[in-house]
Design an enzyme around this catalytic site. Sequence first.
Site, PDB file in Angstrom:
ATOM      1  N   GLY A  24      40.044  75.711  28.222  1.00 46.33           N
ATOM      2  CA  GLY A  24      38.642  75.401  27.946  1.00 46.33           C
ATOM      3  C   GLY A  24      38.387  75.145  26.472  1.00 46.33           C
ATOM      4  N   VAL A  26      36.737  76.869  24.231  1.00 51.08           N
ATOM      5  CA  VAL A  26      36.998  78.034  23.370  1.00 51.08           C
ATOM      6  C   VAL A  26      38.481  78.403  23.411  1.00 51.08           C
ATOM      7  CG1 VAL A  26      36.496  80.486  23.012  1.00 51.08           C
ATOM      8  CG2 VAL A  26      34.646  78.895  23.581  1.00 51.08           C
ATOM      9  N   ARG A  51      43.725  74.513  38.836  1.00 49.57           N
ATOM     10  CA  ARG A  51      43.586  73.104  38.409  1.00 49.57           C
ATOM     11  C   ARG A  51      44.520  72.778  37.247  1.00 49.57           C
ATOM     12  NH1 ARG A  51      38.331  74.770  39.501  1.00 49.57           N
ATOM     13  NH2 ARG A  51      38.113  75.653  37.414  1.00 49.57           N
ATOM     14  N   SER A  52      44.847  73.788  36.433  1.00 49.40           N
ATOM     15  CA  SER A  52      45.643  73.540  35.225  1.00 49.40           C
ATOM     16  C   SER A  52      47.099  73.936  35.379  1.00 49.40           C
ATOM     17  CB  SER A  52      45.039  74.312  34.046  1.00 49.40           C
ATOM     18  OG  SER A  52      43.720  73.905  33.823  1.00 49.40           O
ATOM     19  N   CYS A 140      27.082  82.988  20.816  1.00 48.31           N
ATOM     20  CA  CYS A 140      27.390  82.227  19.599  1.00 48.31           C
ATOM     21  C   CYS A 140      26.240  82.220  18.587  1.00 48.31           C
ATOM     22  CB  CYS A 140      27.798  80.814  19.976  1.00 48.31           C
ATOM     23  SG  CYS A 140      26.800  80.111  21.290  1.00 48.31           S
ATOM     24  N   GLN A 167      21.197  73.628  19.265  1.00 47.35           N
ATOM     25  CA  GLN A 167      22.512  74.022  19.768  1.00 47.35           C
ATOM     26  C   GLN A 167      23.332  72.845  20.292  1.00 47.35           C
ATOM     27  OE1 GLN A 167      20.618  78.115  21.416  1.00 47.35           O
ATOM     28  NE2 GLN A 167      22.736  77.820  22.019  1.00 47.35           N
ATOM     29  N   LYS A 225      19.445  86.514  25.640  1.00 49.84           N
ATOM     30  CA  LYS A 225      20.722  87.029  25.124  1.00 49.84           C
ATOM     31  C   LYS A 225      20.677  87.159  23.607  1.00 49.84           C
ATOM     32  CE  LYS A 225      23.833  84.721  28.333  1.00 49.84           C
ATOM     33  NZ  LYS A 225      24.790  83.615  28.426  1.00 49.84           N
ATOM     34  N   ARG A 247      18.876  72.430  22.993  1.00 45.98           N
ATOM     35  CA  ARG A 247      20.132  71.673  22.857  1.00 45.98           C
ATOM     36  C   ARG A 247      19.871  70.368  22.113  1.00 45.98           C
ATOM     37  NH1 ARG A 247      24.555  74.467  24.162  1.00 45.98           N
ATOM     38  NH2 ARG A 247      24.459  75.448  26.201  1.00 45.98           N
ATOM     39  N   HIS A 254      26.358  74.825  15.885  1.00 46.92           N
ATOM     40  CA  HIS A 254      24.962  75.202  16.119  1.00 46.92           C
ATOM     41  C   HIS A 254      24.228  75.306  14.776  1.00 46.92           C
ATOM     42  CE1 HIS A 254      25.811  75.938  20.226  1.00 46.92           C
ATOM     43  NE2 HIS A 254      25.751  77.246  20.271  1.00 46.92           N
ATOM     44  N   GLN A 329      30.190  76.574  16.466  1.00 47.81           N
ATOM     45  CA  GLN A 329      30.033  77.382  17.684  1.00 47.81           C
ATOM     46  C   GLN A 329      31.381  77.818  18.232  1.00 47.81           C
ATOM     47  OE1 GLN A 329      30.736  76.373  21.133  1.00 47.81           O
ATOM     48  NE2 GLN A 329      30.022  78.368  21.850  1.00 47.81           N
TER      49      GLN A 329
HETATM   50  P1  A2P Z   1      40.615  75.142  34.130  1.00 46.34           P
HETATM   51  O1  A2P Z   1      40.714  74.181  32.964  1.00 46.34           O
HETATM   52  O2  A2P Z   1      41.904  75.311  34.845  1.00 46.34           O
HETATM   53  O3  A2P Z   1      39.449  74.858  35.017  1.00 46.34           O
HETATM   54  P2  A2P Z   1      35.018  75.613  29.468  1.00 46.34           P
HETATM   55  O4  A2P Z   1      34.244  76.811  28.960  1.00 46.34           O
HETATM   56  O5  A2P Z   1      35.396  74.665  28.401  1.00 46.34           O
HETATM   57  O6  A2P Z   1      34.328  74.980  30.644  1.00 46.34           O
HETATM   58  O7  A2P Z   1      36.412  76.210  30.036  1.00 46.34           O
HETATM   59  C1  A2P Z   1      36.473  77.171  31.072  1.00 46.34           C
HETATM   60  C2  A2P Z   1      37.850  77.776  31.126  1.00 46.34           C
HETATM   61  O8  A2P Z   1      37.865  78.751  32.173  1.00 46.34           O
HETATM   62  C3  A2P Z   1      38.950  76.781  31.454  1.00 46.34           C
HETATM   63  O9  A2P Z   1      40.145  77.144  30.816  1.00 46.34           O
HETATM   64  C4  A2P Z   1      39.085  76.967  32.956  1.00 46.34           C
HETATM   65  O10 A2P Z   1      40.360  76.610  33.468  1.00 46.34           O
HETATM   66  C5  A2P Z   1      38.919  78.452  33.065  1.00 46.34           C
HETATM   67  N1  A2P Z   1      38.583  78.846  34.440  1.00 46.34           N
HETATM   68  C6  A2P Z   1      37.527  78.455  35.171  1.00 46.34           C
HETATM   69  N2  A2P Z   1      37.569  78.998  36.411  1.00 46.34           N
HETATM   70  C7  A2P Z   1      38.686  79.753  36.448  1.00 46.34           C
HETATM   71  C8  A2P Z   1      39.316  80.564  37.442  1.00 46.34           C
HETATM   72  N3  A2P Z   1      38.792  80.703  38.662  1.00 46.34           N
HETATM   73  N4  A2P Z   1      40.478  81.190  37.126  1.00 46.34           N
HETATM   74  C9  A2P Z   1      41.029  81.056  35.910  1.00 46.34           C
HETATM   75  N5  A2P Z   1      40.482  80.295  34.920  1.00 46.34           N
HETATM   76  C10 A2P Z   1      39.330  79.657  35.181  1.00 46.34           C
END
Ligand code: A2P
Length: 351
Positions: A24, A26, A51-52, A140, A167, A225, A247, A254, A329
């Site tokens: 992601g 971050v 997915r990754s 953030c 933001q 928050k 936003r 930010h 951010q």
């Molecule tokens: P993935 O890229 O495989 O979906 P962002 O904040 O930029 O949207 O990123 C969210 C992060 O959280 C990504 O790395 C995403 O992985 C991960 N993520 C989302 N859902 C899951 C899950 N069910 N299990 C593990 N990681 C997750």
Amino acid sequence: MNAHSLPPRSAALAPVIAIVGATGAVGIELIRVLEARQTPLSRLRLLASPRSAGRTLPFRGAEIEVEVLTEDSFAGCDIVFFSAGASISRNYAPLAVQAGAVVIDNSSAFRMDPTVPLIVPEANATALVPHAGIIANPNCVAAIATVALAPLHACWSIRRLSIVTYQSASGAGAAAMEELRAGTAAHLAGAPFTPQVLPHPYAFNIFSHNADVDPETGYNGEELKVVAETRRILNLPRLPIGITCVRVPVLRAHSMAISVRFEDHVTPDLVRARLASAPGVRLVDDRAANHFPMPSEATGTDDVLVGRIRTDLADPSGRTIAMFVAGDQLLKGAALNAVQIAEALGLGVAA
Ligand code: A2P
């Protein structure tokens, strides 16, 4: 070994670090921060969703394969950074603690849990002790704002805050950043574009923060928050805070206009002098050149930029100072602060 220290297995060996949500916005920045700060570690593990699976990400000249997060992912980990949303943190952070790791959580899951320290090292590092295995990284806006506010509060006692935010897309994740890029390209090409991630057209537009709005009060979740977490970090549980979160079509820094009322009369020169030596702050306050904090200059920068420091004309008593603040951010608002928390726990400090 005290509550500040890493678990015992780290004493002889550099720690094993894992990042949940490594793919992601971050997570990617966490990898970069660990690389840039030459953080000592014996192994970096990258965890994300199915997915990754099989994807690789670069770290220190090598490619590390992303693993699918499971309940058994944490064996042997010393520090686990979580940045995959609050429900993943709620479900998996306790498992990481059970496996012996210290969790530094970037989500909102534990931030208001009184047993979980909520830490901005420049503002409240002393609150790191005691902890029970989980440390929360703040929202953030709260993280960026308190870097500037804590040193002022220590000198002159803050009595009221008013905050208006501008933001960036990164706070809504990598997909929102991509939506801003694609929406802008479509707008410039005169092509139709339907937003999928954020609720409104983002290019050449601004809109009220996309967090859910409380129908009773009209405040959105982001605003609530920021209020709760700023109070907690400054240890001012009843501090009156007015807030509006918006936003703006900026990718990853930010900005915020902050008005700070102190107990007594304070001059802009005194505030400027105090902030000039505050850790994590860079003054950008050139009236002659009309050069003040901008998200373009905050992007990629560790410091929080502070300027436009002036007496707030809305308070004739002279006790209120207005200022403009910009911070990255993804860095101070997330990844950098998380790594600084690990450093405050002893990571990166020679044995
Ligand atoms: P993935 O890229 O495989 O979906 P962002 O904040 O930029 O949207 O990123 C969210 C992060 O959280 C990504 O790395 C995403 O992985 C991960 N993520 C989302 N859902 C899951 C899950 N069910 N299990 C593990 N990681 C997750």
